[in-house]
Design a protein around this motif. Structure first.
Motif, PDB file in Angstrom:
ATOM      1  N   ASN A   1      37.296 100.612   8.232  1.00 26.17           N
ATOM      2  CA  ASN A   1      37.829 101.986   8.288  1.00 26.17           C
ATOM      3  C   ASN A   1      38.835 102.252   7.171  1.00 26.17           C
ATOM      4  O   ASN A   1      38.901 103.361   6.640  1.00 26.17           O
ATOM      5  CB  ASN A   1      38.482 102.237   9.660  1.00 26.17           C
ATOM      6  N   SER A   2      39.633 101.206   6.814  1.00 29.10           N
ATOM      7  CA  SER A   2      40.591 101.373   5.716  1.00 29.10           C
ATOM      8  C   SER A   2      39.870 101.647   4.412  1.00 29.10           C
ATOM      9  O   SER A   2      40.328 102.430   3.568  1.00 29.10           O
ATOM     10  CB  SER A   2      41.443 100.118   5.557  1.00 29.10           C
ATOM     11  N   ARG A   3      38.728 100.994   4.249  1.00 32.44           N
ATOM     12  CA  ARG A   3      37.971 101.194   3.013  1.00 32.44           C
ATOM     13  C   ARG A   3      37.320 102.581   2.973  1.00 32.44           C
ATOM     14  O   ARG A   3      37.281 103.234   1.936  1.00 32.44           O
ATOM     15  CB  ARG A   3      36.887 100.123   2.883  1.00 32.44           C
ATOM     16  N   ARG A   4      36.827 103.000   4.134  1.00 28.65           N
ATOM     17  CA  ARG A   4      36.106 104.286   4.142  1.00 28.65           C
ATOM     18  C   ARG A   4      37.057 105.483   4.124  1.00 28.65           C
ATOM     19  O   ARG A   4      36.806 106.473   3.442  1.00 28.65           O
ATOM     20  CB  ARG A   4      35.207 104.358   5.375  1.00 28.65           C
ATOM     21  N   TYR A   5      38.151 105.378   4.892  1.00 31.44           N
ATOM     22  CA  TYR A   5      39.029 106.550   5.030  1.00 31.44           C
ATOM     23  C   TYR A   5      40.361 106.396   4.298  1.00 31.44           C
ATOM     24  O   TYR A   5      41.157 107.314   4.265  1.00 31.44           O
ATOM     25  CB  TYR A   5      39.297 106.830   6.523  1.00 31.44           C
ATOM     26  N   GLY A   6      40.612 105.239   3.729  1.00 29.84           N
ATOM     27  CA  GLY A   6      41.857 105.037   2.990  1.00 29.84           C
ATOM     28  C   GLY A   6      41.540 104.502   1.612  1.00 29.84           C
ATOM     29  O   GLY A   6      40.462 104.711   1.077  1.00 29.84           O
ATOM     30  N   SER A   7      42.503 103.788   1.059  1.00 28.73           N
ATOM     31  CA  SER A   7      42.274 103.250  -0.284  1.00 28.73           C
ATOM     32  C   SER A   7      42.535 101.744  -0.322  1.00 28.73           C
ATOM     33  O   SER A   7      42.655 101.169  -1.389  1.00 28.73           O
ATOM     34  CB  SER A   7      43.201 103.969  -1.281  1.00 28.73           C
TER      35      SER A   7
ATOM     36  N   CYS B   1      30.592  99.669   3.819  1.00 32.49           N
ATOM     37  CA  CYS B   1      31.784  99.692   2.949  1.00 32.49           C
ATOM     38  C   CYS B   1      32.264  98.295   2.604  1.00 32.49           C
ATOM     39  O   CYS B   1      33.074  98.124   1.692  1.00 32.49           O
ATOM     40  CB  CYS B   1      32.939 100.404   3.659  1.00 32.49           C
TER      41      CYS B   1
ATOM     42  N   ASP C   1      27.407 103.869  11.498  1.00 39.78           N
ATOM     43  CA  ASP C   1      26.492 104.886  10.954  1.00 39.78           C
ATOM     44  C   ASP C   1      25.198 104.990  11.753  1.00 39.78           C
ATOM     45  O   ASP C   1      24.655 106.088  11.928  1.00 39.78           O
ATOM     46  CB  ASP C   1      26.170 104.560   9.481  1.00 39.78           C
TER      47      ASP C   1
END
Ligand SMILES: [Zn+2]
Length: 277
Positions: A99-105, A23, A8
């Motif tokens: 990235n999994s947390r931000r763009y996935g579940s 995240c 960020d």
């Protein structure tokens, strides 16, 4: 990767406004230094990894300083390759989790991320020598799931027994002890030039060393050859020490008396002018 990964703070520096929140910990704004060195999630993973090597997290929040610390530690470690790989593997797995947390579940705990890191090591097929000097290095390999190369078995050596030349008699002798010293036994076979056995023996000689057993086997076989009145002796023993001592004509004290009793036989048959000691 410094200032290359789209954390960020890097995105904001390019003029793109965004509300930033890490995240992984949900506590601070996301920056490169926070994500890879200050975030409590990342530090928890680091600690589990460093614990394998007996290291503590150095509390460094500056990448060049962390890399220098990593290189310094690498110089004193035996497992240099696994350690060198660790900096990238740990960072890569935590970045993937972020990235999994931000763009996935998907939300994995630090423990599961560390488990993924171990699987990367297990699949890496790193070759670890079996000559690790410290038990801590062996434990480190076990914790990371690294396989220590087993010792290569020695090449088998083919040995053939050959008949002695015409007119000769061959004595094959052997002795061994279980434990050196330990329960010891001796044995021997006497064969003529046709390969036919003309004498043999096997004896238990109590608690002895390998060297004594090998020498006793030779002496008993010579006494048997003397009794059988055989001539032109060809003696074979697998003990390099016994062969060297006999060839140097330096008979040890523990068989001196028996050797003296054999002296006329040995001098008459195959050793002229044989000094004893
Ligand atoms: Zn965080």
């Amino acid at each position: 990767m410094h200032k290359k990964l789209p954390t960020d703070d890097v995105v904001s520096a390019k003029g793109i406004p965004l509300a930033s929140k890490c995240c992984l910990c949900d506590e601070q704004a996301e920056s490169f230094n926070h994500l890879f060195m200050g975030c409590k999630f990342f530090v928890a993973v680091w600690k589990m990894f460093l614990d394998c090597f007996g290291m503590s997290w150095p509390n460094i929040e500056d990448l060049p300083l962390l890399v220098r610390w990593w290189i310094r530690k690498c110089k004193i470690l035996v497992l240099k390759e696994p350690w060198s790989m660790g900096l990238v593997i740990v960072a890569d797995n935590v970045w993937t989790e972020k990235n999994s947390r931000r763009y996935g579940s998907r939300f994995l705990s630090p423990f599961y991320v560390y488990d993924k890191i171990k699987r990367v090591y297990q699949d890496s097929k790193i070759s670890i020598s079996d000559r690790l000097p410290h038990i801590s290095d062996i434990m480190c390999c076990r914790r990371l799931g690294l396989i220590i190369n087993p010792k290569c078995p020695p090449e088998p050596l083919e040995i053939f027994w050959c008949k002695p030349p015409s007119g000769w008699t061959k004595l094959n002798v052997d002795g061994s002890s279980m434990g050196n010293p330990g329960r010891a036994g001796i044995g021997g076979v006497i064969r003529n030039d046709l390969g036919a056995m003309i004498g043999s023996f096997k004896n238990f000689i109590g608690i002895q060393s390998n060297y004594v057993a090998e020498f006793q086997a030779l002496i008993v076989c010579l006494l048997m050859a003397k009794k059988l009145r055989v001539s032109s002796l060809w003696i074979e023993s697998d003990s390099a020490a016994v062969v060297a001592v006999v060839q140097a004509r330096s008979i040890p004290w523990f068989v001196a008396q028996q050797w003296i009793s054999l002296e006329p036989f040995l001098a008459f048959y195959f050793l002229e002018d044989f000094p004893l000691f």
